[in-house]
Design a protein around this motif. Structure first.
Motif, PDB file in Angstrom:
ATOM      1  N   HIS A 281       0.836  -1.195   0.000  1.00 18.04           N
ATOM      2  CA  HIS A 281       0.000   0.000   0.000  1.00 18.04           C
ATOM      3  C   HIS A 281       0.873   1.249   0.000  1.00 18.04           C
ATOM      4  N   ILE A 282       0.644   2.126  -0.973  1.00 23.52           N
ATOM      5  CA  ILE A 282       1.371   3.391  -1.005  1.00 23.52           C
ATOM      6  C   ILE A 282       0.383   4.537  -1.216  1.00 23.52           C
ATOM      7  N   GLU A 283       0.793   5.703  -0.789  1.00 21.41           N
ATOM      8  CA  GLU A 283      -0.015   6.914  -0.961  1.00 21.41           C
ATOM      9  C   GLU A 283       0.799   7.939  -1.733  1.00 21.41           C
ATOM     10  N   ALA A 284       0.098   8.684  -2.584  1.00 17.70           N
ATOM     11  CA  ALA A 284       0.759   9.719  -3.367  1.00 17.70           C
ATOM     12  C   ALA A 284      -0.052  11.000  -3.299  1.00 17.70           C
ATOM     13  N   SER A 285       0.648  12.109  -3.257  1.00 16.07           N
ATOM     14  CA  SER A 285      -0.009  13.407  -3.314  1.00 16.07           C
ATOM     15  C   SER A 285      -0.592  13.588  -4.708  1.00 16.07           C
ATOM     16  N   PHE A 286      -1.891  13.849  -4.771  1.00 16.03           N
ATOM     17  CA  PHE A 286      -2.577  14.025  -6.054  1.00 16.03           C
ATOM     18  C   PHE A 286      -1.933  15.153  -6.855  1.00 16.03           C
ATOM     19  N   HIS A 287      -1.570  16.228  -6.185  1.00 19.77           N
ATOM     20  CA  HIS A 287      -1.039  17.407  -6.882  1.00 19.77           C
ATOM     21  C   HIS A 287       0.417  17.244  -7.315  1.00 19.77           C
TER      22      HIS A 287
ATOM     23  N   LYS B 206      10.902  -0.414  -1.294  1.00 23.19           N
ATOM     24  CA  LYS B 206      10.450   0.713  -0.464  1.00 23.19           C
ATOM     25  C   LYS B 206      11.412   1.892  -0.559  1.00 23.19           C
ATOM     26  N   LYS B 207      12.722   1.617  -0.527  1.00 27.05           N
ATOM     27  CA  LYS B 207      13.722   2.682  -0.627  1.00 27.05           C
ATOM     28  C   LYS B 207      13.598   3.438  -1.945  1.00 27.05           C
ATOM     29  N   LYS B 208      13.409   2.688  -3.045  1.00 26.71           N
ATOM     30  CA  LYS B 208      13.308   3.327  -4.368  1.00 26.71           C
ATOM     31  C   LYS B 208      12.053   4.186  -4.474  1.00 26.71           C
ATOM     32  N   ILE B 209      10.976   3.761  -3.843  1.00 24.65           N
ATOM     33  CA  ILE B 209       9.734   4.530  -3.892  1.00 24.65           C
ATOM     34  C   ILE B 209       9.821   5.765  -3.001  1.00 24.65           C
ATOM     35  N   LEU B 210      10.430   5.623  -1.822  1.00 24.55           N
ATOM     36  CA  LEU B 210      10.496   6.741  -0.880  1.00 24.55           C
ATOM     37  C   LEU B 210      11.366   7.899  -1.381  1.00 24.55           C
TER      38      LEU B 210
ATOM     39  N   SER C 270       4.963  11.211 -15.832  1.00 24.36           N
ATOM     40  CA  SER C 270       6.338  10.700 -15.776  1.00 24.36           C
ATOM     41  C   SER C 270       6.608   9.986 -14.451  1.00 24.36           C
ATOM     42  N   ARG C 271       6.028  10.493 -13.372  1.00 23.82           N
ATOM     43  CA  ARG C 271       6.213   9.848 -12.064  1.00 23.82           C
ATOM     44  C   ARG C 271       5.474   8.500 -12.035  1.00 23.82           C
ATOM     45  N   LEU C 272       4.284   8.445 -12.629  1.00 19.56           N
ATOM     46  CA  LEU C 272       3.548   7.174 -12.710  1.00 19.56           C
ATOM     47  C   LEU C 272       4.331   6.147 -13.518  1.00 19.56           C
ATOM     48  N   LEU C 273       4.924   6.590 -14.619  1.00 21.19           N
ATOM     49  CA  LEU C 273       5.714   5.673 -15.445  1.00 21.19           C
ATOM     50  C   LEU C 273       6.960   5.198 -14.700  1.00 21.19           C
ATOM     51  N   LEU C 274       7.546   6.071 -13.895  1.00 20.28           N
ATOM     52  CA  LEU C 274       8.698   5.686 -13.079  1.00 20.28           C
ATOM     53  C   LEU C 274       8.278   4.653 -12.029  1.00 20.28           C
ATOM     54  N   LEU C 275       7.120   4.861 -11.399  1.00 19.35           N
ATOM     55  CA  LEU C 275       6.602   3.870 -10.447  1.00 19.35           C
ATOM     56  C   LEU C 275       6.393   2.525 -11.129  1.00 19.35           C
ATOM     57  N   LYS C 276       5.840   2.564 -12.340  1.00 12.92           N
ATOM     58  CA  LYS C 276       5.615   1.325 -13.099  1.00 12.92           C
ATOM     59  C   LYS C 276       6.941   0.595 -13.322  1.00 12.92           C
ATOM     60  N   GLU C 277       7.980   1.335 -13.696  1.00 15.22           N
ATOM     61  CA  GLU C 277       9.312   0.738 -13.897  1.00 15.22           C
ATOM     62  C   GLU C 277       9.834   0.109 -12.608  1.00 15.22           C
ATOM     63  N   ILE C 278       9.672   0.833 -11.497  1.00 17.27           N
ATOM     64  CA  ILE C 278      10.131   0.321 -10.203  1.00 17.27           C
ATOM     65  C   ILE C 278       9.367  -0.948  -9.842  1.00 17.27           C
ATOM     66  N   PHE C 279       8.045  -0.949 -10.035  1.00 24.87           N
ATOM     67  CA  PHE C 279       7.233  -2.142  -9.747  1.00 24.87           C
ATOM     68  C   PHE C 279       7.694  -3.322 -10.603  1.00 24.87           C
ATOM     69  N   ARG C 280       7.922  -3.085 -11.886  1.00 21.63           N
ATOM     70  CA  ARG C 280       8.322  -4.163 -12.799  1.00 21.63           C
ATOM     71  C   ARG C 280       9.686  -4.736 -12.445  1.00 21.63           C
ATOM     72  N   SER C 281      10.537  -3.917 -11.823  1.00 17.49           N
ATOM     73  CA  SER C 281      11.876  -4.407 -11.461  1.00 17.49           C
ATOM     74  C   SER C 281      11.861  -5.172 -10.134  1.00 17.49           C
ATOM     75  N   HIS C 282      10.681  -5.249  -9.485  1.00 23.21           N
ATOM     76  CA  HIS C 282      10.523  -5.985  -8.231  1.00 23.21           C
ATOM     77  C   HIS C 282       9.271  -6.876  -8.311  1.00 23.21           C
ATOM     78  N   PRO C 283       9.237  -7.809  -9.277  1.00 18.55           N
ATOM     79  CA  PRO C 283       8.033  -8.622  -9.454  1.00 18.55           C
ATOM     80  C   PRO C 283       7.785  -9.554  -8.265  1.00 18.55           C
ATOM     81  N   GLY C 284       6.515  -9.774  -7.984  1.00 17.72           N
ATOM     82  CA  GLY C 284       6.148 -10.658  -6.883  1.00 17.72           C
ATOM     83  C   GLY C 284       4.644 -10.866  -6.867  1.00 17.72           C
ATOM     84  N   SER C 285       4.143 -11.419  -5.788  1.00 11.55           N
ATOM     85  CA  SER C 285       2.726 -11.761  -5.716  1.00 11.55           C
ATOM     86  C   SER C 285       1.886 -10.762  -4.915  1.00 11.55           C
ATOM     87  N   ALA C 286       2.518  -9.773  -4.282  1.00 12.97           N
ATOM     88  CA  ALA C 286       1.748  -8.801  -3.488  1.00 12.97           C
ATOM     89  C   ALA C 286       1.020  -7.833  -4.421  1.00 12.97           C
TER      90      ALA C 286
END
Length: 81
Positions: free
Chosen positions: A11-17, A69-73, A22-38
């Motif tokens: 579970h993560i939270e992001a400021s709407f504003h 978590k470190k990459k997202i923070l 580009s940030r969403l695409l970066l999150l997608k890249e980070i998620f894809r580089s850490h595949p799993g079942s969660a």
């Protein structure tokens, strides 16, 4: 022997504003580089209100590791719950 129990939801939270395409695409890249079942739940917030939520299920889940978590923070306006 102790087995590590992995959470079924990341579970993560992001400021709407502060969120941009580009940030969403970066999150997608980070998620894809850490595949799993969660499953991933991304809440977009404005103040203390949730404006929208994005849910990502398998097969696009993540491994909620400390490295993930470190990459997202590092991204401004995003926090791990």
């Amino acid at each position: 022997e102790k087995k590590e129990i992995k959470p079924s939801m990341f579970h993560i939270e992001a400021s709407f504003h502060q969120m941009s395409l580009s940030r969403l695409l970066l999150l997608k890249e980070i998620f894809r580089s850490h595949p799993g079942s969660a499953k991933v739940c991304l809440d977009f917030r404005e103040g203390d209100k949730v404006i929208a939520s994005l849910h990502i299920n398998e097969p696009w889940g993540v491994n909620p590791s400390d490295d993930l978590k470190k990459k997202i923070l590092v991204l401004e306006g995003i926090k791990v719950i």
